[in-house]
Each structure stands twice: as structure tokens, then as C-alpha cells.
Write a protein that holds these residues in place. Structure first.
Motif, PDB file in Angstrom:
ATOM      1  N   HIS A 157       0.844  -1.178   0.000  1.00  0.00           N
ATOM      2  CA  HIS A 157       0.000   0.000   0.000  1.00  0.00           C
ATOM      3  C   HIS A 157       0.888   1.239   0.000  1.00  0.00           C
ATOM      4  O   HIS A 157       2.116   1.145   0.156  1.00  0.00           O
ATOM      5  CB  HIS A 157      -0.929   0.017   1.221  1.00  0.00           C
ATOM      6  N   LYS A 158       0.273   2.381  -0.162  1.00  0.00           N
ATOM      7  CA  LYS A 158       1.019   3.632  -0.131  1.00  0.00           C
ATOM      8  C   LYS A 158       0.150   4.748   0.424  1.00  0.00           C
ATOM      9  O   LYS A 158      -1.083   4.685   0.359  1.00  0.00           O
ATOM     10  CB  LYS A 158       1.531   4.013  -1.528  1.00  0.00           C
ATOM     11  N   TYR A 159       0.819   5.749   0.993  1.00  0.00           N
ATOM     12  CA  TYR A 159       0.115   6.940   1.466  1.00  0.00           C
ATOM     13  C   TYR A 159       0.408   8.089   0.519  1.00  0.00           C
ATOM     14  O   TYR A 159       1.559   8.339   0.154  1.00  0.00           O
ATOM     15  CB  TYR A 159       0.552   7.325   2.885  1.00  0.00           C
ATOM     16  N   TYR A 174      -4.827   6.505   1.880  1.00  0.00           N
ATOM     17  CA  TYR A 174      -4.054   5.274   1.794  1.00  0.00           C
ATOM     18  C   TYR A 174      -4.622   4.450   0.639  1.00  0.00           C
ATOM     19  O   TYR A 174      -5.823   4.175   0.594  1.00  0.00           O
ATOM     20  CB  TYR A 174      -4.139   4.478   3.095  1.00  0.00           C
ATOM     21  N   GLU A 181      -9.169   2.412  -1.526  1.00  0.00           N
ATOM     22  CA  GLU A 181      -8.384   3.470  -0.907  1.00  0.00           C
ATOM     23  C   GLU A 181      -9.195   4.108   0.211  1.00  0.00           C
ATOM     24  O   GLU A 181     -10.419   4.246   0.120  1.00  0.00           O
ATOM     25  CB  GLU A 181      -7.956   4.527  -1.933  1.00  0.00           C
ATOM     26  N   TRP A 211      -3.676   9.747  12.470  1.00  0.00           N
ATOM     27  CA  TRP A 211      -4.530   9.490  11.312  1.00  0.00           C
ATOM     28  C   TRP A 211      -6.001   9.408  11.720  1.00  0.00           C
ATOM     29  O   TRP A 211      -6.376   8.645  12.606  1.00  0.00           O
ATOM     30  CB  TRP A 211      -4.101   8.204  10.627  1.00  0.00           C
ATOM     31  N   THR A 328      -0.223   1.398   9.266  1.00  0.00           N
ATOM     32  CA  THR A 328      -0.599   0.506   8.167  1.00  0.00           C
ATOM     33  C   THR A 328      -1.614  -0.537   8.607  1.00  0.00           C
ATOM     34  O   THR A 328      -2.610  -0.768   7.942  1.00  0.00           O
ATOM     35  CB  THR A 328       0.644  -0.192   7.626  1.00  0.00           C
TER      36      THR A 328
END
Length: 338
Positions: A157-159, A174, A181, A211, A328
Motif C-alpha cells: 500500500h502507499k500513502y 491510503y 483506498e 490518522w 498501516t
């Protein structure tokens, strides 16, 4: 004491002035290819110009560090590689003894940064890879810290969001490999401090990002790069509106101008709309004032060559930034739950 024997002893125990072997010009200055041992024990082998390191050369420090690259008037300037005593290494551009331009830094812990530099720190667009986890940050940097739009890419995954003062802040999302997402935002939260005395009470508050999860949606087909390009095009269109064209059209509709008048009005508009070429960046300022040297017949009595400005400070390597722990697992659980 003034006897001859004592004077000879003083000369034998006097300061070491260094050594030099190589070419000289008509003024007996070091010029062309040469090799020098400096009074502090460092050595340089390479090109000289009027007594100064100028051109390609290799500077070796007595502690094991070394620089292989270009010099300009005794300063690192151009392309070069610096290997630090701890084993870290920088390959890239230099300006006035500072890391500047595009370069790649290999940190002692295995991390790698590849991108823009300015004034010896990460500045501009660049990619930082954390060796321990394989995580990558791809985005903007300012004065050595993550600043502006960026992506923190993990394994699955990525932010994607905005960074402020090296931390994610504000709205972001995310993006998961499973096809969804999670939107949300990072809210600054003041971390509680332990009572350890008056000095800690006066210290600034430790702000950490927390978050706040929001809606979970399917992944948009449009990439963030395309979004940035669209945003830039919108900003450029807003910054350069064509007021003359709109005023001309309004006058044409009100007064009913002829075709010939419309053609004449179109010419100056084309000239104003044509973009002007930006001026080329100026060359880096060259240091002024070459120190005159009084040469003698014996090379051992020559004025000692001093290290270039910043040579001793260059031995300190760049510190690798710490990787913050991204939420995560929490984000994945919330995404799967929703």
C-alpha cells in the motif's frame, strides 16, 4: 641562545610546511599536474591553476576520507564523489564546496537518497529509500525535510498526501493493492511529556500526526501524477489570463468592428501570449583574492598549502532521517471492515 647548533635544532623541529612535486608557471606557482602533501597530513593529486586546485583531482584526508572530482579555485565544484570516514558516500553535483544539484547519497545504514540538493541538504524533488523496510518516499524536500506533496510507498500500500516539517499533515489517502483506498487526514496531536524538571517544561511541545480515517472507496483510475499535472495547468491558466483578448472581443461585439480591425487587434495579442524565455542561471560566484606567495629556492620553505574551505567539515557525513511508523495495520483493518 644564538649559537649555530641551537639554530639547526630549531629548524629540524620547526613546523612541517608540506611537499610538492609537479609543474609550475612563470611565477613559480603550482600549475598543471602536481602532487602535494599538506602540512596537516592530507594529500592532493591533480590539476592546479595559478597555485590553486583547479580541475580534476583526488584529495585524501589522513582519516581515510577522500574526494574524487572537479575543483574550481580550491573549492569542490562540478561533478565529484565524496567518501566519508564512516563509509557513506555521495555522488553528484557540487557548487562552492556544497552538495548542490542532482546527486545520490549512500548512507551508512543502507538508506539511499537520489534527487536534488541545495546548500549541502536535500532540497527539491527526490526519492528516499529506507533499507530496513524497503519503504520509499517520493516527493518534495525543503532544507533537508519532507515538505509538500509526496508519496510514502510501502510493500502492499502507499500513502499519498501533503507533508509539513518532515511529517504527514492534512488531508490524504491510503491506497491499497486489494483495490480500495481510504480517505482521511492527519491531525496534529501534542504528545504528553513526562515531568523531568524545569528544562523540559520550557522545551517546545512534541507534535505528532494522528490518522483520522474517513470514507473507503474504489481506487481512482487517474494517477496522482496526472492530478498534479491538471492542477499545474489550472494554476498556470489562472496566473496568465488573457484580459486583452476578452476586452477586444467585448469591444468588437459592442462597436461592430470590421474584419480588418479584428486582424490588427489579433497581432498584439499573439505577441503578448508568446511566453518569454527565462534567463539562464548565473554562474556561481568565484572566490576573490588569490593569496600571493613568496617563493624561495628550497621547496621545503614554500608557503604551506592550506586545505580548501570546508575540507575539514566535509568529514562529517550526512545523517539518515528516521522513518516514522505509518498506521498501516490500523488502516488495513478499517478498510477491510468497511
Amino acid at each position: 641562545m644564538s649559537d649555530i647548533g641551537s639554530e639547526e635544532m630549531e629548524e629540524e623541529q620547526g613546523p612541517y610546511l608540506g611537499e610538492y612535486e609537479g609543474g609550475r608557471n612563470e611565477n613559480e606557482e603550482r600549475h598543471g599536474q602536481g602532487k602535494a602533501t599538506l602540512p596537516n597530513g592530507d594529500t592532493y593529486e591533480g590539476m592546479y591553476d595559478c597555485g590553486k586546485r583547479h580541475g580534476q583531482g583526488v584529495y585524501r584526508f589522513k582519516n581515510g576520507a577522500r574526494y574524487i572530482g572537479e575543483y574550481l579555485k580550491n573549492k569542490k565544484h562540478g561533478q565529484g564523489t565524496f567518501i566519508y570516514p564512516d563509509g557513506s558516500k555521495y555522488e553528484g553535483g557540487w557548487v562552492d564546496d556544497q552538495r548542490c544539484g542532482f546527486g545520490k547519497y549512500f548512507y551508512v545504514n543502507g538508506d539511499i537518497y537520489e534527487g536534488d540538493w541545495q546548500n549541502h541538504v536535500r532540497h527539491g524533488q527526490g526519492t528516499y529509500t529506507y533499507a530496513a523496510t524497503g519503504t520509499k518516499y517520493v516527493g518534495r524536500w525543503q532544507n533537508g525535510k519532507r515538505e509538500g506533496h509526496g508519496e510514502l510507498v510501502h510493500t502492499n500500500h502507499k500513502y499519498v498526501g501533503v507533508f509539513r516539517d518532515d511529517k504527514p499533515m492534512g488531508k490524504g489517502k491510503y491506497v491499497f493493492d486489494i483495490g480500495c483506498e481510504q480517505h482521511g487526514e492527519y491531525i496534529p496531536v501534542e504528545q504528553e511529556k513526562e515531568d523531568k524538571g524545569a528544562e523540559d517544561e520550557e522545551a517546545s511541545a512534541n507534535i505528532i500526526p494522528k490518522w483520522k480515517a474517513g470514507q473507503v472507496t474504489t481506487i481512482h483510475l487517474q494517477t496522482e501524477e496526472e492530478d498534479e499535472e491538471v492542477a499545474k495547468e489550472e494554476e498556470s491558466s489562472q496566473e496568465q489570463p488573457p484580459p486583452e483578448a476578452t476586452e477586444g472581443e467585448a469591444q468588437q461585439q459592442a462597436e461592430g468592428t470590421t474584419g480588418e480591425q479584428q486582424a490588427e487587434e489579433a497581432k498584439p495579442e499573439e505577441q503578448t501570449e508568446a511566453p518569454q524565455e527565462g534567463e539562464a542561471e548565473g554562474e556561481a560566484a568565484k572566490p576573490e583574492g588569490e593569496e600571493p606567495k613568496e617563493e624561495t629556492q628550497a621547496e621545503t620553505t614554500e608557503a604551506p598549502e592550506a586545505p580548501a574551505e570546508g575540507e575539514t567539515t566535509e568529514q562529517v557525513s550526512e545523517e539518515a532521517p528516521q522513518q516514522e511508523e505509518a498506521p498501516t495495520e490500523q488502516a488495513e483493518q478499517e478498510a477491510s471492515a468497511e
